[in-house]
Write a protein that holds these residues in place. Structure first.
Motif, mmCIF file in Angstrom:
data_model
loop_
_atom_site.group_PDB
_atom_site.id
_atom_site.type_symbol
_atom_site.label_atom_id
_atom_site.label_comp_id
_atom_site.label_asym_id
_atom_site.label_seq_id
_atom_site.Cartn_x
_atom_site.Cartn_y
_atom_site.Cartn_z
ATOM 1 N N ASP A 1 0.828 -1.210 0.000
ATOM 2 C CA ASP A 1 0.000 0.000 0.000
ATOM 3 C C ASP A 1 0.864 1.263 0.000
ATOM 4 O O ASP A 1 0.499 2.277 -0.626
ATOM 5 C CB ASP A 1 -0.924 0.018 1.219
ATOM 6 C CG ASP A 1 -2.020 -1.040 1.126
ATOM 7 O OD1 ASP A 1 -2.249 -1.560 0.010
ATOM 8 O OD2 ASP A 1 -2.630 -1.351 2.164
ATOM 9 N N THR B 1 2.750 1.810 -3.865
ATOM 10 C CA THR B 1 2.015 2.262 -5.044
ATOM 11 C C THR B 1 0.527 2.394 -4.746
ATOM 12 O O THR B 1 0.006 1.725 -3.839
ATOM 13 C CB THR B 1 2.220 1.287 -6.228
ATOM 14 O OG1 THR B 1 1.494 1.750 -7.366
ATOM 15 C CG2 THR B 1 1.741 -0.108 -5.869
ATOM 16 N N LYS B 2 -0.137 3.254 -5.509
ATOM 17 C CA LYS B 2 -1.581 3.404 -5.389
ATOM 18 C C LYS B 2 -2.332 2.538 -6.380
ATOM 19 O O LYS B 2 -3.554 2.390 -6.279
ATOM 20 C CB LYS B 2 -1.964 4.875 -5.588
ATOM 21 C CG LYS B 2 -1.441 5.799 -4.492
ATOM 22 C CD LYS B 2 -1.888 7.231 -4.719
ATOM 23 C CE LYS B 2 -1.384 8.144 -3.597
ATOM 24 N NZ LYS B 2 -1.802 9.562 -3.800
ATOM 25 N N ASN B 3 -1.610 1.978 -7.359
ATOM 26 C CA ASN B 3 -2.224 1.112 -8.358
ATOM 27 C C ASN B 3 -2.591 -0.220 -7.711
ATOM 28 O O ASN B 3 -1.729 -0.896 -7.144
ATOM 29 C CB ASN B 3 -1.270 0.895 -9.527
ATOM 30 C CG ASN B 3 -1.890 0.060 -10.630
ATOM 31 O OD1 ASN B 3 -1.972 -1.160 -10.531
ATOM 32 N ND2 ASN B 3 -2.316 0.718 -11.686
ATOM 33 N N LYS B 4 -3.873 -0.614 -7.796
ATOM 34 C CA LYS B 4 -4.314 -1.816 -7.079
ATOM 35 C C LYS B 4 -3.679 -3.087 -7.618
ATOM 36 O O LYS B 4 -3.429 -4.034 -6.869
ATOM 37 C CB LYS B 4 -5.841 -1.924 -7.097
ATOM 38 C CG LYS B 4 -6.473 -2.038 -8.473
ATOM 39 C CD LYS B 4 -7.991 -2.136 -8.337
ATOM 40 C CE LYS B 4 -8.670 -2.248 -9.698
ATOM 41 N NZ LYS B 4 -10.153 -2.352 -9.567
ATOM 42 N N ARG C 1 -0.193 -3.216 -6.294
ATOM 43 C CA ARG C 1 -0.199 -3.651 -4.897
ATOM 44 C C ARG C 1 -0.248 -5.174 -4.798
ATOM 45 O O ARG C 1 0.424 -5.778 -3.954
ATOM 46 C CB ARG C 1 -1.399 -3.045 -4.166
ATOM 47 C CG ARG C 1 -1.296 -1.553 -3.928
ATOM 48 C CD ARG C 1 -2.581 -1.024 -3.310
ATOM 49 N NE ARG C 1 -2.505 0.409 -3.048
ATOM 50 C CZ ARG C 1 -3.515 1.130 -2.598
ATOM 51 N NH1 ARG C 1 -4.696 0.541 -2.374
ATOM 52 N NH2 ARG C 1 -3.381 2.423 -2.390
#
Length: 428
Positions: free
Chosen positions: A94, A97-100, A103
């Motif tokens: 988390d 990166t903010k890209n799921k 993650r």
């Protein structure tokens, strides 16, 4: 509570290890039944006293490592849950990166890396054992290269699988297991299709059989079996092992018959033709497709059971596992535990089916080649090269053997030889 659960898990693993050791070294019986002593299946007739001793020692230690390895994975994943490492991996992903999807990749990387490092000592012991008993000829650098390829190939596939899996869980809490199973069908077929041309060459070099005279004989057998084969492939394995092997891999236009060069170096043409006829039997009797169907059926049952058990376990011990629900990726270690446990529990059944298919393939091959001596001596050489037990203990056979034991295979061919001799004696 979590500390108590971890203590009892470690204690259970240690007790399991002692029980397995006691069974393999003090209870298990691998001696040959009296009626087979002196027969072609008797290892004393084709192994010297040192080879007999080494085969028993090597088999016992190798079997012990097998039974310790899978429960060790369960223990490691269980401790990852209890100690909060799974939560830490999630936090690191988390924060990175903010890209799921990114993650998911980062979480899977840390989980895979930690599990790999924790199981590495046992993997190295297994490698060192095979080197000590002259089964493996692979250098440590070459072995580590294969290990790293394994890690990255598994990681790449795992990122895709886990990403899709948890997307499905969060979209459909009740039926994710059914949708996951439906998607696994094309994925499994795709992997089997690309494996011979994409994955396998990462580890070894494959090329058409150099011995064109032998290839012509093999292709003639294939023509008799109505198999549309154009090439037989050999693979360079002598730098890695002294063991012998041949197999069929792939599906559709990418299916291949493969011979290890160690097999070509140690067996004569008649012995190799018997082995090739055995592999062709799998194609003729569609064992590969039966195996895929069986795997898909078991995976459907397994995913449903995982759905039920995970819901129950998280509702009861979610706080100890530091997992909020099934859709929480921190539950992935629990998913791996249950998947591995169910696969281990199902292995006696899947091995039974495999042994039946292999026995059918042996019968097909001996009928096709009509050379019992070549078949028997080929199995003897396979036993000698791999330091295998001719008559392994019952639990070892149930959980490890996807092929009939050498006692069963050789004695079956001897029965065929006697029956044929009797029929020839009765003919006018």
């Amino acid at each position: 509570m979590a500390r108590k659960m971890g203590f009892f898990a470690i204690l259970a693993y240690v007790l399991f290890g002692f029980l397995v050791y006691w069974y393999l070294f003090y209870i298990a019986d691998s001696t040959l039944p009296f009626e087979f002593q002196g027969s072609s299946a008797d290892p004393a007739t084709f192994l010297n006293s040192r080879e007999l001793m080494l085969s028993e020692e090597y088999s016992q230690i190798r079997n012990l490592l097998f039974f310790l390895a899978t429960p060790l994975e369960w223990l490691i994943y269980f401790l990852i849950l209890l100690t909060g490492l799974s939560k830490a991996f999630k936090n690191w992903s988390d924060e990175t990166t903010k890209n799921k999807y990114g993650r998911v990749g980062i979480y899977v990387f840390w989980l895979s890396l930690f599990a790999y490092m924790a199981t590495f000592p046992l993997s190295y012991i297994s490698y060192h054992l095979s080197k000590t008993y002259n089964i493996s000829t692979q250098t440590f650098a070459s072995w580590m290269k294969d290990e790293l390829i394994d890690f990255w190939v598994n990681f790449g596939m795992m990122v895709v699988i886990v990403g899709v899996l948890y997307w499905l869980i969060n979209r459909s809490r009740r039926f994710w297991w059914l949708f996951a199973w439906m998607l696994s069908i094309p994925f499994t077929l795709f992997i089997m299709f690309v494996q011979p041309v994409v994955i396998d060459p990462l580890y070894n070099d494959f090329y058409p059989l150099k011995n064109k005279e032998l290839e012509a004989k093999i292709l003639d057998l294939a023509a008799q079996a109505e198999i549309p084969a154009e090439h037989v492939f050999e693979v360079d394995m002598a730098e890695k092992t002294n063991a012998l092997n041949a197999y069929v891999t792939g599906i559709g236009s990418n299916s291949r018959i493969v011979l290890w060069d160690t097999t070509l170096n140690r067996l004569n043409d008649n012995q190799i033709l018997f082995i090739m006829a055995h592999e062709m039997a799998h194609y003729v009797e569609k064992h590969l497709y039966i195996g895929i169907a069986g795997y898909l059926l078991l995976s459907l049952i397994g995913l449903y059971l995982i759905h039920k058990i995970m819901n129950w376990a998280i509702s009861r011990w979610g706080k100890e596992f530091k997992v909020s629900g099934m859709g929480d990726i921190r539950s992935l270690p629990l998913f791996f535990i249950l998947l591995s446990m169910l696969a281990f529990a199902a292995s006696p059944f899947s091995n039974f089916v495999s042994r039946y298919q292999e026995a059918r393939a042996d019968s097909y091959a001996i009928e096709m080649t009509d050379n019992p001596e070549a078949a028997i001596t080929a199995f003897q050489e396979l036993t000698k090269a791999g330091l295998s037990q001719v008559n392994p203990p019952l639990l070892v056979k149930l959980f490890r053997y996807g092929h009939p034991t050498m006692l069963e295979r050789i004695s079956r061919i001897e029965d065929y030889e006697i029956q044929k001799r009797n029929e020839e004696g009765m003919s006018p």
